[in-house]
Design an enzyme around this catalytic site. Sequence first.
Site, mmCIF file in Angstrom:
data_model
loop_
_atom_site.group_PDB
_atom_site.id
_atom_site.type_symbol
_atom_site.label_atom_id
_atom_site.label_comp_id
_atom_site.label_asym_id
_atom_site.label_seq_id
_atom_site.Cartn_x
_atom_site.Cartn_y
_atom_site.Cartn_z
ATOM 1 N N GLY A 15 1.397 0.388 -1.503
ATOM 2 C CA GLY A 15 0.734 -0.213 -0.344
ATOM 3 C C GLY A 15 1.585 -0.045 0.906
ATOM 4 N N ALA A 16 2.109 1.185 1.097
ATOM 5 C CA ALA A 16 3.075 1.419 2.180
ATOM 6 C C ALA A 16 2.435 1.921 3.463
ATOM 7 C CB ALA A 16 4.131 2.427 1.708
ATOM 8 N N SER A 18 0.383 0.170 5.529
ATOM 9 C CA SER A 18 0.169 -0.844 6.567
ATOM 10 C C SER A 18 0.931 -2.114 6.212
ATOM 11 C CB SER A 18 -1.331 -1.172 6.715
ATOM 12 O OG SER A 18 -1.788 -1.796 5.526
ATOM 13 N N GLY A 19 0.941 -3.049 7.152
ATOM 14 C CA GLY A 19 1.504 -4.383 6.888
ATOM 15 C C GLY A 19 2.954 -4.369 6.448
ATOM 16 N N GLY A 21 4.254 -3.518 3.606
ATOM 17 C CA GLY A 21 4.651 -2.301 2.899
ATOM 18 C C GLY A 21 5.120 -1.224 3.856
ATOM 19 N N SER A 147 3.339 -14.442 -3.789
ATOM 20 C CA SER A 147 2.813 -15.389 -2.813
ATOM 21 C C SER A 147 3.057 -16.808 -3.254
ATOM 22 C CB SER A 147 1.310 -15.163 -2.690
ATOM 23 O OG SER A 147 0.680 -16.300 -2.166
ATOM 24 N N TYR A 172 -7.468 -14.705 -6.354
ATOM 25 C CA TYR A 172 -6.277 -14.167 -5.682
ATOM 26 C C TYR A 172 -5.021 -14.861 -6.206
ATOM 27 C CZ TYR A 172 -2.865 -13.016 -2.096
ATOM 28 O OH TYR A 172 -1.723 -12.585 -1.445
#
Length: 269
Positions: A15-16, A18-19, A21, A147, A172
């Site tokens: 997940g690199a 955006s955000g 990552g 989280s 989630y």
Amino acid sequence: MSNSTLSSRTVLVTGATSGIGYETARRLAERGATVLLHGRTAEEARAAADRLIATTGAQTTQLHPYGADFTHLEEVETLAGAIVSAHPHLDVLVNNAGMAAPERHTVTADGNEIAFQVNFLAHYLLTCLLEPALTSDPGGRVVNVSSSLHRTASIQWADPNRARRYSRLAAYAQSQLALTVFAADPRVTAVSVHPGVCDTALLPLYAHEGGSPAEGAAHVIRLCDPAVEIVNGAYYDRDERVDPAPAATEDRTVRRLGKLADLLVGRTA
């Protein structure tokens, strides 16, 4: 953190694109690490790598883009195979890719609730398949970006897909609890970190405003540094080690989750 500690390291960040990552990949590249950038598609990953080369002064040879859609476990297997053959030694795996559970109960082609698969099962499978590369030298480690919401969760053992009673927040949270429990698996040294509430695609699950992705990434990067000693299964809230939810420290739960995950990803012992 000194540059020298990361310049010889090879790190895969899922997940690199955006955000947190992307910011994690950026900081790793700036510090000289070889970064394997995972995106949902090879195109997205390549675009992120190009953006990093243009903005950080990182060398082209430092950044290696890979695509895999985590809603298809077959793509996770292909990704792991490609990485093990190209990088038989991996220092760090950052399991960061994540999605908010959708409003409506959604099942992947593999038959799993989508957030459970993308946030946990795909990372479980990837970590298992990368174990040879992560353990080829002592010191390999996994950093699960989890989280604080894992504390509100329970794993529905009889119905992990939550087909009977679905709530996006509960789905989630379950995926984050599973990721946190998995850090205590003895096969590879792993920790979990809650990077703080950051202004990313997941923000609406938590609050109206959050810190920057770069602030979140700083807490992830710290745990990638071999100079920072870690204990298998440890959980960090930003930069502070705290106790995770009780389930995450129970051997029985860790073993039970491994069995369930093996079943759901089609791995035979």
